[in-house]
Motif scaffolding. Structure first.
Motif, short mmCIF file in Angstrom:
data_model
loop_
_atom_site.label_atom_id
_atom_site.label_comp_id
_atom_site.label_asym_id
_atom_site.label_seq_id
_atom_site.Cartn_x
_atom_site.Cartn_y
_atom_site.Cartn_z
N PRO A 157 0.83 -1.20 0.00
CA PRO A 157 0.00 0.00 0.00
C PRO A 157 0.87 1.26 0.00
O PRO A 157 1.82 1.36 0.78
CB PRO A 157 -0.80 -0.12 1.30
CG PRO A 157 0.04 -0.97 2.19
CD PRO A 157 0.82 -1.90 1.30
N VAL A 158 0.55 2.19 -0.88
CA VAL A 158 1.33 3.43 -0.99
C VAL A 158 0.36 4.62 -0.96
O VAL A 158 -0.62 4.64 -1.70
CB VAL A 158 2.14 3.47 -2.31
CG1 VAL A 158 2.89 4.79 -2.44
CG2 VAL A 158 3.10 2.29 -2.38
N LYS A 159 0.65 5.59 -0.11
CA LYS A 159 -0.17 6.79 -0.06
C LYS A 159 0.00 7.59 -1.35
O LYS A 159 1.12 7.68 -1.87
CB LYS A 159 0.22 7.66 1.14
CG LYS A 159 -0.10 7.06 2.49
CD LYS A 159 0.29 8.00 3.60
CE LYS A 159 -0.05 7.41 4.97
NZ LYS A 159 0.36 8.32 6.07
N VAL A 160 -1.07 8.16 -1.83
CA VAL A 160 -1.01 8.94 -3.07
C VAL A 160 -0.02 10.09 -2.94
O VAL A 160 0.70 10.42 -3.89
CB VAL A 160 -2.42 9.47 -3.43
CG1 VAL A 160 -2.34 10.44 -4.60
CG2 VAL A 160 -3.34 8.31 -3.80
N ALA A 161 0.04 10.70 -1.75
CA ALA A 161 0.95 11.83 -1.54
C ALA A 161 2.42 11.42 -1.68
O ALA A 161 3.29 12.27 -1.87
CB ALA A 161 0.71 12.43 -0.15
N GLU A 162 2.69 10.11 -1.58
CA GLU A 162 4.07 9.62 -1.67
C GLU A 162 4.45 9.20 -3.09
O GLU A 162 5.54 8.69 -3.31
CB GLU A 162 4.26 8.45 -0.70
CG GLU A 162 4.07 8.84 0.76
CD GLU A 162 4.09 7.64 1.69
OE1 GLU A 162 4.18 6.49 1.19
OE2 GLU A 162 4.03 7.85 2.91
N ASN A 211 3.18 14.40 -10.01
CA ASN A 211 2.77 15.04 -8.76
C ASN A 211 3.45 16.41 -8.66
O ASN A 211 4.66 16.53 -8.87
CB ASN A 211 3.18 14.15 -7.58
CG ASN A 211 2.65 14.67 -6.25
OD1 ASN A 211 2.25 15.82 -6.12
ND2 ASN A 211 2.66 13.81 -5.25
N LEU A 212 2.69 17.43 -8.33
CA LEU A 212 3.22 18.79 -8.19
C LEU A 212 4.40 18.82 -7.22
O LEU A 212 5.41 19.50 -7.47
CB LEU A 212 2.12 19.73 -7.72
CG LEU A 212 2.53 21.17 -7.40
CD1 LEU A 212 3.06 21.86 -8.64
CD2 LEU A 212 1.34 21.95 -6.84
N GLU A 213 4.30 18.08 -6.11
CA GLU A 213 5.34 18.11 -5.09
C GLU A 213 6.63 17.45 -5.56
O GLU A 213 7.67 17.61 -4.92
CB GLU A 213 4.84 17.40 -3.82
CG GLU A 213 3.62 18.05 -3.18
CD GLU A 213 3.90 19.49 -2.75
OE1 GLU A 213 5.05 19.76 -2.33
OE2 GLU A 213 2.99 20.32 -2.84
#
Length: 255
Positions: A157-162, A211-213
């Motif tokens: 499982p991977v967080k979308v923010a990562e 991802n922008l970040e």
């Protein structure tokens, strides 16, 4: 009759679609959704179907969450491997409760029951989104928070923010902020794109969503194309943006 299938296992959903087609060719499957969040979005953006085939246990919760949020009038046929939810199912328009693997005779009986109820009630589909807009109720988009990545026959499982970027190279992959690369069980980047917050992720081209970040810098080329440089450890990945998409990408960066 138009039908929606709520099922988080793709093979099971395909088998159910095939069974429905055999039992009642007059039913048109207008959509399949595989999670509570995508189901919530579907009902916020689409008219209510004539009948719903729903699993109970989904990857991110139980389908009752959807039916608690949207008070639907159409009949719901539950298809599940668990028998302990039967009583709860009949409190949310459930008209039948079929245990997997679904028996064709039981499926036929459930569909006939749904047809009878639909005709008796003169069921009129309601466009939930338009109704909420008419009542000035804000519709909050629901976006995915986690993806399951496949590596060496294991699911991670991977967080979308990562996630730094999603990319397609025969298969669909996600690349994390720390450089890990995982295969995704999705048919296309188009499908993945619908699950992402457009303020955070941008479809740079046919093969990449970024991802922008994760953006380190953007370099302009003489042909008016752009080259996006990512932050380490993904700094060796260059993403090209066409001349046509360059203006919209710049606006997205400035949000």
């Amino acid at each position: 009759m138009n039908a929606l299938i709520i099922e988080d296992e793709k093979l099971v959903a395909l088998e159910l679609m095939a069974s429905i087609a055999e039992v009642d060719p007059g039913i048109k499957i207008i959509g399949t959704v595989g999670s509570v969040k995508t189901a919530l979005r579907w009902f916020a953006e689409n008219a209510e179907p004539d009948v719903i085939f729903a699993d109970v246990q989904l990857a991110d919760g139980v389908s009752f969450t959807v039916f608690d949020r949207f008070k639907l009038s159409c009949p719901i046929i539950f298809t599940t491997a668990y028998n302990e939810y039967a009583i709860q199912a009949f409190k949310v328009n459930g008209i039948d409760y079929l245990l997997k693997p679904v028996d064709w005779d039981e499926l036929r009986h459930a569909i006939n029951k749904a047809r009878t109820l639909t005709k008796a009630q003169g069921n009129v589909a309601v466009d939930i989104q338009k109704l909420m807009l008419a009542l000035n109720v804000p519709v909050k988009p629901v976006f995915k928070e986690h993806f399951l990545g496949n590596t060496r026959n294991s699911w991670v499982p991977v967080k979308v923010a990562e996630v730094s970027l999603f990319t397609r190279d025969q298969l669909n992959f996600m690349v994390t902020n720390t450089g890990e690369r995982y295969i995704l069980d999705y048919d296309s980047l188009d499908e993945i794109e619908t699950l992402l917050n457009p303020d955070q992720f941008y479809r740079t081209n046919r093969h990449t969503i970024v991802n922008l970040e994760a953006v380190q810098s953007v370099k302009g080329m003489s042909n008016l194309k752009l080259i996006v440089k990512l932050k380490a450890p993904n700094h060796l990945i260059d993403i090209e943006i066409s001349r046509d998409k360059a203006p919209s990408f710049k606006k997205w960066l400035e949000k």
